[in-house]
Design a protein around this motif. Sequence first.
Motif, PDB file in Angstrom:
ATOM      1  N   GLU A 188      27.616 -26.907  43.955  1.00 29.30           N
ATOM      2  CA  GLU A 188      26.319 -26.696  43.323  1.00 29.30           C
ATOM      3  C   GLU A 188      26.434 -26.108  41.922  1.00 29.30           C
ATOM      4  OE1 GLU A 188      23.902 -24.382  45.914  1.00 29.30           O
ATOM      5  OE2 GLU A 188      23.756 -25.953  47.467  1.00 29.30           O
TER       6      GLU A 188
ATOM      7  N   GLN B  49      26.530 -29.052  39.445  1.00 31.91           N
ATOM      8  CA  GLN B  49      25.502 -30.104  39.529  1.00 31.91           C
ATOM      9  C   GLN B  49      24.504 -29.970  38.380  1.00 31.91           C
ATOM     10  OE1 GLN B  49      23.903 -29.741  43.496  1.00 31.91           O
ATOM     11  NE2 GLN B  49      25.755 -30.547  44.459  1.00 31.91           N
ATOM     12  N   LYS B  50      25.001 -30.308  37.181  1.00 31.07           N
ATOM     13  CA  LYS B  50      24.183 -30.239  35.972  1.00 31.07           C
ATOM     14  C   LYS B  50      24.184 -31.593  35.284  1.00 31.07           C
ATOM     15  CE  LYS B  50      25.375 -25.365  35.320  1.00 31.07           C
ATOM     16  NZ  LYS B  50      26.009 -24.363  34.423  1.00 31.07           N
ATOM     17  N   ALA B  51      23.072 -31.933  34.668  1.00 28.59           N
ATOM     18  CA  ALA B  51      22.942 -33.220  33.990  1.00 28.59           C
ATOM     19  C   ALA B  51      24.065 -33.398  32.969  1.00 28.59           C
ATOM     20  CB  ALA B  51      21.584 -33.306  33.309  1.00 28.59           C
TER      21      ALA B  51
ATOM     22  N   THR C 117      27.283 -33.671  33.656  1.00 26.15           N
ATOM     23  CA  THR C 117      28.573 -33.368  34.265  1.00 26.15           C
ATOM     24  C   THR C 117      29.006 -34.523  35.162  1.00 26.15           C
ATOM     25  OG1 THR C 117      28.056 -31.015  34.256  1.00 26.15           O
ATOM     26  CG2 THR C 117      29.848 -31.721  35.697  1.00 26.15           C
TER      27      THR C 117
ATOM     28  N   ASN D 154      20.583 -35.896  36.458  1.00 26.10           N
ATOM     29  CA  ASN D 154      19.644 -34.770  36.463  1.00 26.10           C
ATOM     30  C   ASN D 154      20.302 -33.524  37.051  1.00 26.10           C
ATOM     31  OD1 ASN D 154      17.174 -36.506  35.809  1.00 26.10           O
ATOM     32  ND2 ASN D 154      17.845 -37.414  37.754  1.00 26.10           N
ATOM     33  N   ASP D 155      19.794 -32.365  36.678  1.00 27.97           N
ATOM     34  CA  ASP D 155      20.255 -31.125  37.296  1.00 27.97           C
ATOM     35  C   ASP D 155      19.986 -31.183  38.797  1.00 27.97           C
ATOM     36  OD1 ASP D 155      20.940 -30.193  34.809  1.00 27.97           O
ATOM     37  OD2 ASP D 155      19.185 -28.889  34.579  1.00 27.97           O
ATOM     38  N   GLY D 156      20.950 -30.748  39.580  1.00 31.56           N
ATOM     39  CA  GLY D 156      20.795 -30.747  41.028  1.00 31.56           C
ATOM     40  C   GLY D 156      21.263 -32.015  41.708  1.00 31.56           C
TER      41      GLY D 156
END
Length: 306
Positions: free
Chosen positions: A185, A188-190, A192, A197-199
Motif C-alpha cells: 500500500e 500504490q501511487k499514481a 508508480t 490512480n492512487d490506491g
Amino acid sequence: MKKLLLVISVSLGISVTSQETKTDAPAADTIKAWSVQGQNTLMLNQAAFSNWVGGGANNVGWLAGANYNLTYEKGKDLWENIIVLGYGQNNTKGIGTRKTQDVLNLSTNYGREFAKNWYFSVGASLLTQFAAGYDDGNNPEAAKISNFMAPGYVNVGAGVTYRPNDNFTMTLRPANARWTFVLDEDLQKAGTYGLKNDGDSSLFQFGFLGTAIYKVKLMENINLTNTASVFSNYLDHPERLVLAYGAVLNMKINKYISSNITLDLLYDHNQIKRTQLKQTLGVGLAYNIDNGVKRSSKKDNQSWLK
C-alpha cells in the motif's frame, strides 16, 4: 522308451529356444520423458582490514541461488518449466546490511508440435522479489521503492515456440496478457510502476511478448547462458518496449566449486526512464543436478551443463 526320449528331447529344445529368445530380446527403451537439470549455489565473500593505510571497511557477504529446468518431452508434447531463485546480502562495517541479489522467477510453457522443431504453445510466468528494496543503496532508512509483489509481473499468453535443441528456445506470443501488481500500500501511487490512480493495486496490459534462451559452451567448464525478452503493449504506447537481457557466466572449478558472473539489463518506461543494470560476481559452492536426460535426437547436445 524311444517315444519318451523323443518327447523329452523336444521339450528341452523348446525350453532352450525360449531361453535364447528371451536373452536376445532387445533391451527396453530407457529414455525418460522428464529431464531435470539444475544448479544450487552458495557464494561467499569477505574482506578484513587492520591498520591498513590504504583504507577499507570490514565486510562479509553471501548469495544463495537455485536455477532449475524441468522438461517433459514425449511424442509431439513439450512442457518446459523454469525456476530461478536468488537472494544475497552484504554487511559492511559502519554501513550495515544491504541486499545484493533478490529475484523470484517462475515460468511454464506447454507446446504441441505442428512442424519440425515448431510448437503451438501456451504459457505463464511470474517475476517478483522476496523482500523490500530501498533507495540509496537499499538503505532501510531511505524511501522504500519495491517489495514482494510490488512490483510483481504475471504473463499469460499463446503463440509459437521454436526449439531445435536444448541450447536454444524461442517463444513468440502475439496474444499475451500482462498484469503488473503493486500489493504494498505504501507504493500504490499514481505513476508508480505505471499505476493510473492512487490506491490502484494492479495494471493490465495486452500485447506481444517474445522470449529467448541461448546457451553456449565457451570452453571446457566455462558456459554462458543468455536470456532476452521484449514486450509491447497494444493498448497504450506500443512503441515503449519493455526490454530485458540477462547473462550468466558459469566457470566450474571442480565438482563442487564454481565462479559465477551475472549481468542484467532492463529498460521499462513504467519503472524509470533509464536503462537499469545489475552485475554480480561470486565464488563458492555449486551442486549440479542432471537427472533423466533423454537420449533422443533432440537431446544431442548437453555438453554445456556437464
